[in-house]
Design a protein around this motif. Structure first.
Motif, PDB file in Angstrom:
ATOM      1  N   ASN A 161     -14.660  14.702 -16.595  1.00 44.81           N
ATOM      2  CA  ASN A 161     -14.266  14.099 -15.318  1.00 44.81           C
ATOM      3  C   ASN A 161     -14.851  12.702 -15.150  1.00 44.81           C
ATOM      4  O   ASN A 161     -14.333  11.900 -14.375  1.00 44.81           O
ATOM      5  CB  ASN A 161     -14.707  14.981 -14.144  1.00 44.81           C
ATOM      6  N   LEU A 162     -15.929  12.414 -15.865  1.00 40.75           N
ATOM      7  CA  LEU A 162     -16.506  11.074 -15.783  1.00 40.75           C
ATOM      8  C   LEU A 162     -15.543  10.029 -16.347  1.00 40.75           C
ATOM      9  O   LEU A 162     -15.611   8.864 -15.965  1.00 40.75           O
ATOM     10  CB  LEU A 162     -17.843  11.030 -16.505  1.00 40.75           C
ATOM     11  N   GLY A 163     -14.652  10.444 -17.237  1.00 42.08           N
ATOM     12  CA  GLY A 163     -13.607   9.525 -17.718  1.00 42.08           C
ATOM     13  C   GLY A 163     -12.684   9.108 -16.595  1.00 42.08           C
ATOM     14  O   GLY A 163     -12.261   7.945 -16.519  1.00 42.08           O
ATOM     15  N   ALA A 164     -12.377  10.054 -15.704  1.00 42.70           N
ATOM     16  CA  ALA A 164     -11.547   9.713 -14.544  1.00 42.70           C
ATOM     17  C   ALA A 164     -12.289   8.747 -13.632  1.00 42.70           C
ATOM     18  O   ALA A 164     -11.693   7.831 -13.054  1.00 42.70           O
ATOM     19  CB  ALA A 164     -11.159  10.976 -13.775  1.00 42.70           C
ATOM     20  N   LEU A 165     -13.593   8.917 -13.510  1.00 42.58           N
ATOM     21  CA  LEU A 165     -14.379   8.015 -12.671  1.00 42.58           C
ATOM     22  C   LEU A 165     -14.360   6.596 -13.216  1.00 42.58           C
ATOM     23  O   LEU A 165     -14.252   5.635 -12.444  1.00 42.58           O
ATOM     24  CB  LEU A 165     -15.821   8.519 -12.559  1.00 42.58           C
ATOM     25  N   SER A 166     -14.415   6.445 -14.528  1.00 44.25           N
ATOM     26  CA  SER A 166     -14.351   5.090 -15.089  1.00 44.25           C
ATOM     27  C   SER A 166     -12.985   4.465 -14.831  1.00 44.25           C
ATOM     28  O   SER A 166     -12.880   3.250 -14.606  1.00 44.25           O
ATOM     29  CB  SER A 166     -14.673   5.105 -16.579  1.00 44.25           C
ATOM     30  N   GLY A 167     -11.926   5.286 -14.831  1.00 42.42           N
ATOM     31  CA  GLY A 167     -10.597   4.767 -14.488  1.00 42.42           C
ATOM     32  C   GLY A 167     -10.517   4.362 -13.020  1.00 42.42           C
ATOM     33  O   GLY A 167      -9.874   3.369 -12.672  1.00 42.42           O
ATOM     34  N   ILE A 168     -11.159   5.135 -12.157  1.00 44.75           N
ATOM     35  CA  ILE A 168     -11.166   4.817 -10.723  1.00 44.75           C
ATOM     36  C   ILE A 168     -11.878   3.495 -10.487  1.00 44.75           C
ATOM     37  O   ILE A 168     -11.440   2.667  -9.671  1.00 44.75           O
ATOM     38  CB  ILE A 168     -11.847   5.950  -9.930  1.00 44.75           C
ATOM     39  N   ARG A 169     -12.951   3.242 -11.202  1.00 43.04           N
ATOM     40  CA  ARG A 169     -13.713   2.008 -11.001  1.00 43.04           C
ATOM     41  C   ARG A 169     -12.959   0.775 -11.464  1.00 43.04           C
ATOM     42  O   ARG A 169     -13.269  -0.332 -11.054  1.00 43.04           O
ATOM     43  CB  ARG A 169     -15.053   2.107 -11.719  1.00 43.04           C
ATOM     44  N   ARG A 170     -11.944   0.954 -12.314  1.00 48.07           N
ATOM     45  CA  ARG A 170     -11.126  -0.188 -12.755  1.00 48.07           C
ATOM     46  C   ARG A 170     -10.041  -0.543 -11.760  1.00 48.07           C
ATOM     47  O   ARG A 170      -9.444  -1.619 -11.858  1.00 48.07           O
ATOM     48  CB  ARG A 170     -10.516   0.126 -14.120  1.00 48.07           C
ATOM     49  N   VAL A 171      -9.758   0.350 -10.817  1.00 50.41           N
ATOM     50  CA  VAL A 171      -8.738   0.064  -9.804  1.00 50.41           C
ATOM     51  C   VAL A 171      -9.320  -0.964  -8.836  1.00 50.41           C
ATOM     52  O   VAL A 171     -10.447  -0.816  -8.356  1.00 50.41           O
ATOM     53  CB  VAL A 171      -8.340   1.353  -9.045  1.00 50.41           C
ATOM     54  N   PRO A 172      -8.560  -2.029  -8.521  1.00 52.46           N
ATOM     55  CA  PRO A 172      -9.101  -3.033  -7.606  1.00 52.46           C
ATOM     56  C   PRO A 172      -9.207  -2.481  -6.177  1.00 52.46           C
ATOM     57  O   PRO A 172      -8.514  -1.539  -5.807  1.00 52.46           O
ATOM     58  CB  PRO A 172      -8.094  -4.182  -7.675  1.00 52.46           C
ATOM     59  N   GLU A 173     -10.111  -3.062  -5.421  1.00 48.04           N
ATOM     60  CA  GLU A 173     -10.251  -2.693  -4.007  1.00 48.04           C
ATOM     61  C   GLU A 173      -8.935  -3.011  -3.292  1.00 48.04           C
ATOM     62  O   GLU A 173      -8.236  -3.954  -3.642  1.00 48.04           O
ATOM     63  CB  GLU A 173     -11.386  -3.494  -3.358  1.00 48.04           C
ATOM     64  N   PRO A 174      -8.608  -2.224  -2.247  1.00 47.39           N
ATOM     65  CA  PRO A 174      -7.378  -2.536  -1.503  1.00 47.39           C
ATOM     66  C   PRO A 174      -7.508  -3.900  -0.820  1.00 47.39           C
ATOM     67  O   PRO A 174      -8.529  -4.204  -0.213  1.00 47.39           O
ATOM     68  CB  PRO A 174      -7.259  -1.403  -0.488  1.00 47.39           C
ATOM     69  N   ALA A 175      -6.457  -4.728  -0.951  1.00 43.78           N
ATOM     70  CA  ALA A 175      -6.481  -6.083  -0.368  1.00 43.78           C
ATOM     71  C   ALA A 175      -6.165  -6.024   1.120  1.00 43.78           C
ATOM     72  O   ALA A 175      -6.751  -6.736   1.921  1.00 43.78           O
ATOM     73  CB  ALA A 175      -5.496  -6.981  -1.084  1.00 43.78           C
ATOM     74  N   ALA A 176      -5.223  -5.204   1.471  1.00 47.21           N
ATOM     75  CA  ALA A 176      -4.845  -5.086   2.881  1.00 47.21           C
ATOM     76  C   ALA A 176      -4.743  -3.610   3.206  1.00 47.21           C
ATOM     77  O   ALA A 176      -4.367  -2.800   2.369  1.00 47.21           O
ATOM     78  CB  ALA A 176      -3.501  -5.765   3.115  1.00 47.21           C
ATOM     79  N   PRO A 177      -5.107  -3.223   4.415  1.00 48.80           N
ATOM     80  CA  PRO A 177      -5.002  -1.811   4.764  1.00 48.80           C
ATOM     81  C   PRO A 177      -3.544  -1.349   4.701  1.00 48.80           C
ATOM     82  O   PRO A 177      -2.626  -2.098   5.018  1.00 48.80           O
ATOM     83  CB  PRO A 177      -5.567  -1.736   6.172  1.00 48.80           C
ATOM     84  N   GLY A 178      -3.357  -0.121   4.276  1.00 47.73           N
ATOM     85  CA  GLY A 178      -2.025   0.450   4.189  1.00 47.73           C
ATOM     86  C   GLY A 178      -1.588   0.991   5.535  1.00 47.73           C
ATOM     87  O   GLY A 178      -2.111   0.611   6.580  1.00 47.73           O
ATOM     88  N   PHE A 179      -0.603   1.880   5.514  1.00 50.02           N
ATOM     89  CA  PHE A 179      -0.092   2.441   6.760  1.00 50.02           C
ATOM     90  C   PHE A 179      -1.085   3.421   7.385  1.00 50.02           C
ATOM     91  O   PHE A 179      -0.911   3.825   8.516  1.00 50.02           O
ATOM     92  CB  PHE A 179       1.286   3.079   6.554  1.00 50.02           C
ATOM     93  N   ARG A 180      -2.107   3.820   6.638  1.00 49.02           N
ATOM     94  CA  ARG A 180      -3.172   4.636   7.209  1.00 49.02           C
ATOM     95  C   ARG A 180      -4.496   4.177   6.602  1.00 49.02           C
ATOM     96  O   ARG A 180      -4.526   3.618   5.506  1.00 49.02           O
ATOM     97  CB  ARG A 180      -2.935   6.109   6.959  1.00 49.02           C
ATOM     98  N   PRO A 181      -5.604   4.441   7.257  1.00 47.30           N
ATOM     99  CA  PRO A 181      -6.897   3.986   6.727  1.00 47.30           C
ATOM    100  C   PRO A 181      -7.274   4.799   5.488  1.00 47.30           C
ATOM    101  O   PRO A 181      -6.882   5.955   5.347  1.00 47.30           O
ATOM    102  CB  PRO A 181      -7.869   4.239   7.874  1.00 47.30           C
ATOM    103  N   PRO A 182      -8.048   4.189   4.573  1.00 45.50           N
ATOM    104  CA  PRO A 182      -8.452   4.922   3.370  1.00 45.50           C
ATOM    105  C   PRO A 182      -9.419   6.053   3.732  1.00 45.50           C
ATOM    106  O   PRO A 182     -10.052   6.045   4.772  1.00 45.50           O
ATOM    107  CB  PRO A 182      -9.133   3.860   2.518  1.00 45.50           C
ATOM    108  N   LEU A 183      -9.495   7.017   2.842  1.00 43.26           N
ATOM    109  CA  LEU A 183     -10.418   8.127   3.026  1.00 43.26           C
ATOM    110  C   LEU A 183     -11.866   7.641   2.946  1.00 43.26           C
ATOM    111  O   LEU A 183     -12.170   6.656   2.280  1.00 43.26           O
ATOM    112  CB  LEU A 183     -10.208   9.189   1.944  1.00 43.26           C
ATOM    113  N   ASN A 184     -12.747   8.359   3.587  1.00 45.70           N
ATOM    114  CA  ASN A 184     -14.164   8.063   3.493  1.00 45.70           C
ATOM    115  C   ASN A 184     -14.671   8.650   2.184  1.00 45.70           C
ATOM    116  O   ASN A 184     -14.588   9.861   1.971  1.00 45.70           O
ATOM    117  CB  ASN A 184     -14.895   8.679   4.683  1.00 45.70           C
TER     118      ASN A 184
END
Length: 188
Positions: free
Chosen positions: A51-74
């Motif tokens: 599962n740590l492989g999935a975490l490394s993939g998550i860390r490569r995703v850029p931060e959201p630039a603008a909020p979407g139609f709902r707020p991100p999860l905590n």
């Protein structure tokens, strides 16, 4: 869950924050619920590491630039600051101790050299011995010939055979470990 195993996977288009929150929730569930089956004891640590492989993939995703139609999860607290992560330290610690104990015990065994008693002491021709068990079993121990405990005198076999009334010692008791010696009773 004691008999069956299940593997859960969540897929979707998630922002970095939502993906991190989902990862932490699923990893925390695995840390608490993943240990209960017999095979799960072996598979859960592997699952946690993969599962740590999935975490490394998550860390490569850029931060959201603008909020979407709902707020991100905590994303919540990091794994080992959650009750599930703290609880998971018990089986992880026990597994680590078990994996560490095997090489440590092997090193201790190698350093101490095993037992101090030789299972098969060496007998030489002309020496005396005693048998600490009942014949035909042999647990021979060297004994001074003038000792009251001496029962047998060690002799070399003539033409490969012992005379009648003599016992044949196991080859392990000879100097080279492959020659059988004759054991002549000292008394009667």
């Amino acid at each position: 869950m004691l008999v069956l195993m299940r593997f859960l996977r969540r897929e979707g288009v998630l922002c970095r924050t939502c993906a991190l929150a989902t990862f932490r929730d699923m990893q925390a569930d695995t840390m608490v619920l993943g240990w209960w089956g017999p095979l799960s004891l072996l598979i859960t640590p592997v699952t946690l590491l993969t599962n740590l492989g999935a975490l490394s993939g998550i860390r490569r995703v850029p931060e959201p630039a603008a909020p979407g139609f709902r707020p991100p999860l905590n994303p919540g607290k990091p794994l080992f600051k959650r009750p599930a992560g703290i609880l998971a330290l018990i089986p992880l610690g026990l597994l680590g101790l078990a994996l560490l104990a095997i090489p440590v015990l092997m090193v201790i065994g190698a350093l101490t050299g095993g037992s101090d008693t030789d299972p098969h002491p060496t007998l030489t021709v002309g020496s005396c011995a005693r048998n600490d068990t009942n014949w035909p079993a042999q647990s021979l121990q060297p004994e001074p010939c003038d000792s009251a405990a001496a029962e047998l005198r060690v002799a070399e076999p003539a033409a490969g055979e012992c005379p009648p009334g003599d016992y044949l010692a196991y080859p392990e008791y000879s100097e080279n470990g492959s020659t059988s010696l004759c054991l002549r009773p000292l008394k009667g």
